[in-house]
Write an enzyme that holds these catalytic residues in place. Sequence first.
Site, short mmCIF file in Angstrom:
data_model
loop_
_atom_site.label_atom_id
_atom_site.label_comp_id
_atom_site.label_asym_id
_atom_site.label_seq_id
_atom_site.Cartn_x
_atom_site.Cartn_y
_atom_site.Cartn_z
N ASP A 266 -10.59 1.34 -4.59
CA ASP A 266 -10.28 2.77 -4.54
C ASP A 266 -10.90 3.55 -5.67
O ASP A 266 -10.65 4.75 -5.80
CB ASP A 266 -8.75 2.97 -4.58
CG ASP A 266 -8.08 2.64 -3.26
OD1 ASP A 266 -8.69 2.89 -2.20
OD2 ASP A 266 -6.95 2.12 -3.28
N GLU B 164 1.42 -0.61 -4.96
CA GLU B 164 0.34 0.31 -5.33
C GLU B 164 0.99 1.63 -5.79
O GLU B 164 1.43 2.43 -4.96
CB GLU B 164 -0.60 0.59 -4.16
CG GLU B 164 -1.75 1.50 -4.56
CD GLU B 164 -2.37 2.27 -3.41
OE1 GLU B 164 -3.45 2.86 -3.61
OE2 GLU B 164 -1.79 2.29 -2.31
N ASP C 75 0.82 -1.20 0.00
CA ASP C 75 0.00 0.00 0.00
C ASP C 75 0.87 1.26 0.00
O ASP C 75 1.90 1.32 0.66
CB ASP C 75 -0.90 -0.02 1.24
CG ASP C 75 -1.90 1.10 1.26
OD1 ASP C 75 -2.70 1.20 0.31
OD2 ASP C 75 -1.89 1.90 2.22
#
Length: 580
Positions: free
Chosen positions: A420, A353, A324
């Site tokens: 997201d 990410e 992340d």
Amino acid sequence: MNQHAFAHEPKTQLGFANPDGSITLRFRTAKGDVKKVILIHGDKYIWKNKIEKEMDLLCSDEWFDYYETTVKPIHHRLAYYFKVVGKNHEKWYFTEWGPTETVEETEIDLMFFNFPYVNQKDIQEVPSWVEQAIFYQIFPERFANGDPTNDPKGVVPWESKPTRDNFFGGDLKGMTSKVDYLSELGINAIYMTPIFEAPSNHKYNTTDYLKIDPEFGTMEDLKELVKKCHKKGIRIVFDAVFNHSGFMFEPFQDVLKNGEQSAYKNWFHIRSFPLSKDPLNYETFGFEAYMPKLNTGNPEVVEYLCNVARYWIKEADIDGWRLDVANEVDHGFWRHFRQEVRKVKPEAYIVGEIWHNAKPWLMGEQFDGAMNYPFTRACLNYFAYGKTNTETFKMLINGTYIRNTKEANKAMLNIIDSHDTPRFLTRAKENMGRLKLAALFQMTFVGAPSVYYGTEIGMTGEADPDCRKAMVWDKTKWNQDLLSYYKEIIALRKARPSLRSEKIKWIEEKNEHLLGYIKQEGKEKTLILMNNSEKKIGCELKNLSISKEDWLLGNGTYKVHNKYLEIELKPFQYLVFSIH
């Protein structure tokens, strides 16, 4: 000839060593500007045996052409430069020092590009299983509730509207109960968002990195899930939140309590004491006070987080990590992280990410791949919104491909929606045909396709939190046609190596709405044709070796003639053929 457009650099995406010891070289020119590019190469110690090799035009983006060739030096060394021939037969050379009209071949060490020695340890190689992976992304709190006894207080009914703060009760046992569903869909890898202890429903504000959140279950529940998945041939990838912790993370709480006397004060980026939320005097993720940023330059933090990564691989036998906010963590940490993870499991997948160009992370020292949001953007503009024409789409896709090495492209996580983003179907104004074409392209492009839970049954949703609705398990509410379609295209990708290959040849057709391309691996070739418009189109494709029996998939109409194919596609129809 535009010499300013010339570009090449070794040990980047324009020049890299491959697992078999060969070296792939790429050279950039202005679009449509040159006649050919010739590689002149050899061993610097025996340069008299130099070889000239014409390079192939690999692809083009909006501004540039990219030429490529691969050579395999016997002695693991390579010295080289480029000869560029213009359309009027003018010649320029390109060395490490740029364009030149002449080359002094006695200055090999000073002038030429070099791979001084191809060391096996430096060669980028991604886990072999990732190239065959079809991922399914799960948001655990919203996927399935298999054990109501561990539900958090105040859970809402399963079909309630999601908010940023409500809970639905999804857990590990719920995921385990749906493994057969995933296996029947054709999924062979799962990426799940965080499951470590945290007060939120999304769990990106970790309280304890070494503890499964009780709302999700126990270590035994996790091991049961992993065991069942592995038995079905499904890998498991965890989500690591190493850029920041949660507010209730014990070391951060110690700093809150003890201030400058805390043994953990250097675990975070603190500007002054005591800590304050308003004004915020410590660094966080996105100015969120409940997500303090970890100091990954601190050796104690590095060891703590690497121990977390090792622990879950050893204890639960997981198969990799999705990282992340990976682009906000220092590169030195990720280099060390990769080494530590690979010591425990050499085939562990590491994916970051990163929403922009991920090249700095994808040269073999840090990540295998990244969440391919540039790919997402191209697919949204073309398939979902219809904002770009076919030619522009091809240039955008070529641009996403040429950014990376061959190995990195194999390991990119190709997504069309995620937790997201708004769901693809919502962005496409619920046009099922647009989703089908995007999914078909996703399943026929190099890299690992990832299906966001529920997309395969027609779930919709605006941006967070609406895109995080609870998975629909009432089959009467499923789009069964879409589900069958996903099963078909997933099965086709698994059955045909050409669809997983990096080799793509675009069909040059004047109709701006027809997207056609050929994928090839060895002798196997697959032709994919799509009508990405609201108008019926028809055309003839010539010089094809094809028969009626070569149809694989699709809902368009076609006729096979001697060496050409006549097709008619209604809005958002498609055809897939095997060709010879």
